[in-house]
Design a protein around this motif. Structure first.
Motif, PDB file in Angstrom:
ATOM      1  N   PRO A  78      -4.107  17.949  -6.468  1.00  0.00           N
ATOM      2  CA  PRO A  78      -3.262  16.947  -7.114  1.00  0.00           C
ATOM      3  C   PRO A  78      -3.666  15.542  -6.673  1.00  0.00           C
ATOM      4  CG  PRO A  78      -1.923  18.642  -6.042  1.00  0.00           C
ATOM      5  CD  PRO A  78      -3.344  18.935  -5.707  1.00  0.00           C
ATOM      6  N   MET A  79      -3.673  14.610  -7.564  1.00  0.00           N
ATOM      7  CA  MET A  79      -4.043  13.206  -7.361  1.00  0.00           C
ATOM      8  C   MET A  79      -5.546  13.011  -7.290  1.00  0.00           C
ATOM      9  SD  MET A  79      -1.177  11.550  -4.916  1.00  0.00           S
ATOM     10  CE  MET A  79       0.508  11.966  -5.246  1.00  0.00           C
ATOM     11  N   VAL A  80      -6.270  13.913  -6.624  1.00  0.00           N
ATOM     12  CA  VAL A  80      -7.721  13.772  -6.630  1.00  0.00           C
ATOM     13  C   VAL A  80      -8.196  14.000  -8.064  1.00  0.00           C
ATOM     14  CG1 VAL A  80      -9.909  14.649  -5.738  1.00  0.00           C
ATOM     15  CG2 VAL A  80      -7.893  14.612  -4.260  1.00  0.00           C
ATOM     16  N   PRO A  97      -8.117  10.103  -2.615  1.00  0.00           N
ATOM     17  CA  PRO A  97      -8.265   9.921  -4.059  1.00  0.00           C
ATOM     18  C   PRO A  97      -8.107   8.467  -4.502  1.00  0.00           C
ATOM     19  CG  PRO A  97      -6.031  10.606  -3.533  1.00  0.00           C
ATOM     20  CD  PRO A  97      -6.754  10.440  -2.238  1.00  0.00           C
ATOM     21  N   CYS A  98      -7.826   7.518  -3.573  1.00  0.00           N
ATOM     22  CA  CYS A  98      -7.387   6.217  -4.086  1.00  0.00           C
ATOM     23  C   CYS A  98      -7.781   5.070  -3.144  1.00  0.00           C
ATOM     24  CB  CYS A  98      -5.866   6.231  -4.216  1.00  0.00           C
ATOM     25  SG  CYS A  98      -5.084   6.627  -2.645  1.00  0.00           S
ATOM     26  N   ASP A  99      -7.627   3.871  -3.637  1.00  0.00           N
ATOM     27  CA  ASP A  99      -7.940   2.689  -2.835  1.00  0.00           C
ATOM     28  C   ASP A  99      -7.083   2.621  -1.573  1.00  0.00           C
ATOM     29  OD1 ASP A  99      -9.693   2.061  -4.762  1.00  0.00           O
ATOM     30  OD2 ASP A  99      -8.534   0.425  -5.640  1.00  0.00           O
ATOM     31  N   ASN A 100      -5.858   3.140  -1.675  1.00  0.00           N
ATOM     32  CA  ASN A 100      -4.981   3.109  -0.498  1.00  0.00           C
ATOM     33  C   ASN A 100      -5.563   3.914   0.644  1.00  0.00           C
ATOM     34  OD1 ASN A 100      -2.184   1.839  -1.195  1.00  0.00           O
ATOM     35  ND2 ASN A 100      -2.960   2.854  -3.007  1.00  0.00           N
ATOM     36  N   THR A 101      -6.179   5.022   0.290  1.00  0.00           N
ATOM     37  CA  THR A 101      -6.815   5.850   1.310  1.00  0.00           C
ATOM     38  C   THR A 101      -7.963   5.071   1.957  1.00  0.00           C
ATOM     39  OG1 THR A 101      -6.227   7.818   0.070  1.00  0.00           O
ATOM     40  CG2 THR A 101      -7.979   8.070   1.684  1.00  0.00           C
ATOM     41  N   PRO A 147       5.090  13.942 -14.512  1.00  0.00           N
ATOM     42  CA  PRO A 147       3.650  14.150 -14.354  1.00  0.00           C
ATOM     43  C   PRO A 147       3.096  13.585 -13.049  1.00  0.00           C
ATOM     44  CG  PRO A 147       4.072  12.315 -15.829  1.00  0.00           C
ATOM     45  CD  PRO A 147       5.405  12.911 -15.515  1.00  0.00           C
ATOM     46  N   TYR A 148       3.881  12.726 -12.388  1.00  0.00           N
ATOM     47  CA  TYR A 148       3.420  12.230 -11.090  1.00  0.00           C
ATOM     48  C   TYR A 148       4.354  12.762 -10.017  1.00  0.00           C
ATOM     49  CZ  TYR A 148      -0.321   9.638  -9.030  1.00  0.00           C
ATOM     50  OH  TYR A 148      -1.462   9.335  -8.343  1.00  0.00           O
ATOM     51  N   MET A 149       4.948  11.925  -9.207  1.00  0.00           N
ATOM     52  CA  MET A 149       5.692  12.476  -8.082  1.00  0.00           C
ATOM     53  C   MET A 149       7.191  12.534  -8.346  1.00  0.00           C
ATOM     54  SD  MET A 149       3.764  10.831  -4.815  1.00  0.00           S
ATOM     55  CE  MET A 149       3.405   9.223  -5.483  1.00  0.00           C
ATOM     56  N   ILE A 150       7.851  13.457  -7.616  1.00  0.00           N
ATOM     57  CA  ILE A 150       9.307  13.383  -7.564  1.00  0.00           C
ATOM     58  C   ILE A 150       9.653  12.363  -6.471  1.00  0.00           C
ATOM     59  CG2 ILE A 150       9.872  15.646  -8.501  1.00  0.00           C
ATOM     60  CD1 ILE A 150      10.047  16.665  -5.639  1.00  0.00           C
ATOM     61  N   THR A 208       0.852  -1.193   0.000  1.00  0.00           N
ATOM     62  CA  THR A 208       0.000   0.000   0.000  1.00  0.00           C
ATOM     63  C   THR A 208       0.890   1.245   0.000  1.00  0.00           C
ATOM     64  OG1 THR A 208      -0.116  -0.059   2.381  1.00  0.00           O
ATOM     65  CG2 THR A 208      -1.909  -1.130   1.199  1.00  0.00           C
ATOM     66  N   CYS A 209       0.267   2.401  -0.017  1.00  0.00           N
ATOM     67  CA  CYS A 209       1.026   3.645  -0.222  1.00  0.00           C
ATOM     68  C   CYS A 209       1.848   4.014   1.010  1.00  0.00           C
ATOM     69  CB  CYS A 209       0.074   4.779  -0.565  1.00  0.00           C
ATOM     70  SG  CYS A 209       0.958   6.276  -0.991  1.00  0.00           S
ATOM     71  N   SER A 210       3.154   4.225   0.777  1.00  0.00           N
ATOM     72  CA  SER A 210       4.028   4.559   1.907  1.00  0.00           C
ATOM     73  C   SER A 210       3.683   5.931   2.492  1.00  0.00           C
ATOM     74  CB  SER A 210       5.499   4.489   1.485  1.00  0.00           C
ATOM     75  OG  SER A 210       5.694   5.108   0.238  1.00  0.00           O
ATOM     76  N   SER A 211       2.975   6.772   1.743  1.00  0.00           N
ATOM     77  CA  SER A 211       2.621   8.094   2.290  1.00  0.00           C
ATOM     78  C   SER A 211       1.737   7.929   3.522  1.00  0.00           C
ATOM     79  CB  SER A 211       1.916   8.956   1.235  1.00  0.00           C
ATOM     80  OG  SER A 211       0.602   8.504   1.001  1.00  0.00           O
ATOM     81  N   GLN A 212       0.937   6.882   3.530  1.00  0.00           N
ATOM     82  CA  GLN A 212       0.105   6.642   4.707  1.00  0.00           C
ATOM     83  C   GLN A 212       0.792   5.703   5.705  1.00  0.00           C
ATOM     84  OE1 GLN A 212      -2.695   5.707   1.907  1.00  0.00           O
ATOM     85  NE2 GLN A 212      -3.355   7.833   1.815  1.00  0.00           N
ATOM     86  N   LYS A 213       1.532   4.742   5.161  1.00  0.00           N
ATOM     87  CA  LYS A 213       2.121   3.724   6.047  1.00  0.00           C
ATOM     88  C   LYS A 213       3.030   4.327   7.121  1.00  0.00           C
ATOM     89  CE  LYS A 213       4.033   0.863   3.185  1.00  0.00           C
ATOM     90  NZ  LYS A 213       4.777  -0.255   2.608  1.00  0.00           N
ATOM     91  N   SER A 252       6.516   5.432 -11.386  1.00  0.00           N
ATOM     92  CA  SER A 252       5.378   4.544 -11.151  1.00  0.00           C
ATOM     93  C   SER A 252       5.469   4.019  -9.719  1.00  0.00           C
ATOM     94  CB  SER A 252       5.410   3.404 -12.172  1.00  0.00           C
ATOM     95  OG  SER A 252       4.178   2.749 -12.170  1.00  0.00           O
ATOM     96  N   HIS A 253       4.686   4.641  -8.856  1.00  0.00           N
ATOM     97  CA  HIS A 253       4.773   4.420  -7.410  1.00  0.00           C
ATOM     98  C   HIS A 253       4.031   3.136  -7.024  1.00  0.00           C
ATOM     99  CE1 HIS A 253       4.741   5.390  -3.193  1.00  0.00           C
ATOM    100  NE2 HIS A 253       3.467   5.665  -3.153  1.00  0.00           N
ATOM    101  N   LEU A 254       4.700   2.316  -6.223  1.00  0.00           N
ATOM    102  CA  LEU A 254       4.144   1.011  -5.844  1.00  0.00           C
ATOM    103  C   LEU A 254       2.702   1.104  -5.325  1.00  0.00           C
ATOM    104  CD1 LEU A 254       4.716  -2.042  -5.127  1.00  0.00           C
ATOM    105  CD2 LEU A 254       5.374  -1.236  -2.875  1.00  0.00           C
ATOM    106  N   GLY A 255       2.443   2.104  -4.485  1.00  0.00           N
ATOM    107  CA  GLY A 255       1.111   2.223  -3.892  1.00  0.00           C
ATOM    108  C   GLY A 255       0.035   2.565  -4.904  1.00  0.00           C
ATOM    109  N   CYS A 256       0.392   3.323  -5.925  1.00  0.00           N
ATOM    110  CA  CYS A 256      -0.596   3.889  -6.851  1.00  0.00           C
ATOM    111  C   CYS A 256      -1.055   2.878  -7.887  1.00  0.00           C
ATOM    112  CB  CYS A 256       0.010   5.094  -7.559  1.00  0.00           C
ATOM    113  SG  CYS A 256      -0.430   6.632  -6.808  1.00  0.00           S
ATOM    114  N   LYS A 257      -1.838   1.887  -7.461  1.00  0.00           N
ATOM    115  CA  LYS A 257      -2.289   0.852  -8.394  1.00  0.00           C
ATOM    116  C   LYS A 257      -3.138   1.478  -9.507  1.00  0.00           C
ATOM    117  CE  LYS A 257      -0.993  -2.230  -5.236  1.00  0.00           C
ATOM    118  NZ  LYS A 257      -0.357  -1.268  -4.341  1.00  0.00           N
ATOM    119  N   GLN A 258      -3.901   2.487  -9.135  1.00  0.00           N
ATOM    120  CA  GLN A 258      -4.823   3.070 -10.118  1.00  0.00           C
ATOM    121  C   GLN A 258      -4.086   3.738 -11.268  1.00  0.00           C
ATOM    122  OE1 GLN A 258      -4.193   4.307  -7.173  1.00  0.00           O
ATOM    123  NE2 GLN A 258      -4.188   6.511  -7.172  1.00  0.00           N
ATOM    124  N   PHE A 259      -2.772   3.983 -11.063  1.00  0.00           N
ATOM    125  CA  PHE A 259      -2.010   4.613 -12.128  1.00  0.00           C
ATOM    126  C   PHE A 259      -1.151   3.617 -12.909  1.00  0.00           C
ATOM    127  CE2 PHE A 259      -1.707   9.065 -13.231  1.00  0.00           C
ATOM    128  CZ  PHE A 259      -2.792   9.551 -12.530  1.00  0.00           C
TER     129      PHE A 259
END
Ligand code: SF4
Length: 429
Positions: free
Chosen positions: A341-343, A144-148, A285-288, A117-122, A373-380
């Motif tokens: 962003p992301m939403v 904005p995402c399943d991780n949330t 276009p996504y994250m640094i 899942t997304c490390s931003s939350q983990k 391509s961020h591991l958490g961002c399955k939707q992308f």
């Protein structure tokens, strides 16, 4: 309403953040030349002062409110509180601590939360599991995402923290904004009941007005980035992303943008690039990559590669009308939330994202795209190949794809990332 606090520090990670920022800021001040990486110097100075203010407010006993970045921080200034952005805290610590947020990712993974899942939350979940954060309440829109969706129940069901969830619609139609505006109002009222305060809409209005003042400066800086060479250093993207959370709705953000705009204008007049020659203009276009912010400077200095902007630096919501009635203001807040962003990218199909990328590449004379391509961002996960084809067919530029976790250096190391970018750059020069 404040409550006297005899209990221990409820925001220990903010203390860690304060110390990490102070250390880095002092290095920047004492080692770099006066003109070196101004965005880093100014950004750290202002963020340090705001974090210190939060630490003092926590000691006074103000409630600690966690929030998703999709619920803009300035909305919480309807209350006397200490706002904590769940995602930004994980990533700012990942950038500044020697071991990053990894120990906390491991803590929550060992507790049973899925590793992918997304490390931003983990990160913040691990810190909360360890009682380093003790939230009085948390608010997140249903985006904005399943991780949330999958991660926030941990706070409610395991840690028994009241989690308030204003419903965010997927449709971008006229009826969506009044609906979300009402949801935000109900959310603030519910939050107020939990922490024992009434939402103060005048205070909120003042915070929104600060954001309105910044908007025109943000747009000017964005416009200046169209020039060759780009007069804004790569590090600005990281600092502007941090400012969008920590300085949100506060006068420090006005100062930060005034300072940056003035520097960008001077460089523009002198046709000057931050680090010598600009050889490659890239759009991310996504994250640094948060675990290695030094990469921004390395790209500027070693490869002459500008990062014109990342996802936190090309999505701007219009100023909010604060002069009419409350309903109009809430409507503006709803638009801002849905354009965040992301939403904006995740709450609909990807046609508009692809169109926007093609348009931005042309407008900003980009030589390439770099997609993290961020591991958490399955939707992308399905987007990169379609985007690559669109950029090749419509603009004639290539895209580099890097699979990684932007907040965890153990998945794809700094060395692998640099090697990939170096090889890619060679194909462009
Ligand atoms: S990075 Fe992706 S997975 Fe993480 S919060 Fe943003 S949209 Fe969700």
């Amino acid at each position: 309403m404040t409550r006297a606090h005899e209990i221990k520090n409820r925001i220990i990670p903010y203390q860690m953040l304060y110390e990490a920022i102070s250390g880095t800021h002092s290095l920047v001040e004492n080692i770099l030349p006066d003109h070196g990486i101004p965005s880093l110097r100014m950004g750290l100075k202002h963020i340090k002062s705001v974090i210190n203010d939060f630490i003092l407010k926590e000691r006074e006993g103000l409630p600690v409110i966690g929030h998703h970045f999709a619920f803009p921080t300035e909305f919480l200034y309807a209350f006397d509180c200490v706002p904590v952005c769940i995602e930004a805290t994980s990533y700012l610590l990942s950038a500044l601590l020697p071991d990053g947020s990894e120990p906390y990712y491991d803590l929550i993974t060992h507790w049973g939360h899925p590793f992918h899942t997304c490390s931003s939350q983990k990160g913040t979940m691990g810190m909360t599991l360890d009682d380093l954060f003790q939230f009085d309440a948390i608010i997140t829109p249903t985006a904005p995402c399943d991780n949330t969706y999958a991660s926030y129940p941990f706070f409610r069901f395991h840690k028994k923290i009241p989690v308030i969830t204003p419903d965010l619609p997927f449709l971008k139609e006229d009826k969506s904004y009044p609906y979300l505006g009402e949801q935000i109002k109900l959310g603030l009222e519910e939050l107020g009941r939990v922490i024992g305060q009434e939402p103060d809409y005048d205070k909120l209005r003042r915070a929104l007005e600060i954001e309105n003042k910044i908007f025109s400066m943000q747009m000017e800086i964005f416009e200046l980035k169209k020039t060759l060479p780009c007069p804004v250093e790569n590090m600005f993207n990281a600092m502007a992303a941090a400012a969008s959370i920590y300085l949100s709705g506060r006068p420090e953000k006005i100062t930060f943008y005034e300072e940056m705009l003035s520097i960008a204008k001077q460089r523009y007049t002198r046709k000057e690039h931050h680090a010598g020659e600009e050889k490659i203009r890239s759009i991310w276009p996504y994250m640094i990559i948060f675990f290695d912010l030094a990469l921004c400077e390395w790209l500027d200095r070693e490869l002459g590669m500008s990062i014109l902007f990342d996802i936190f630096n090309y999505n701007f919501a219009e100023p909010i009308d604060t002069t009419s009635d409350l309903e109009t203001m809430l409507n503006g807040m709803a638009i801002k939330t849905m354009e965040a962003p992301m939403v904006k990218q995740s709450a609909e199909f990807y046609y508009s994202f692809i169109d926007e990328c093609v348009h931005l590449a042309k407008e900003f004379s980009a030589d390439c795209y770099v997609f993290t391509s961020h591991l958490g961002c399955k939707q992308f996960g399905s987007v990169p190949q379609i985007l690559r084809e669109a950029l090749r067919d419509e603009v004639g530029i290539p895209m580099l794809l890097i699979d990684l976790d932007v907040g965890d250096k153990r998945m794809t190391s700094e060395k692998i990332i640099k090697d990939k970018i170096k090889l890619f750059a060679q194909t462009l020069l």
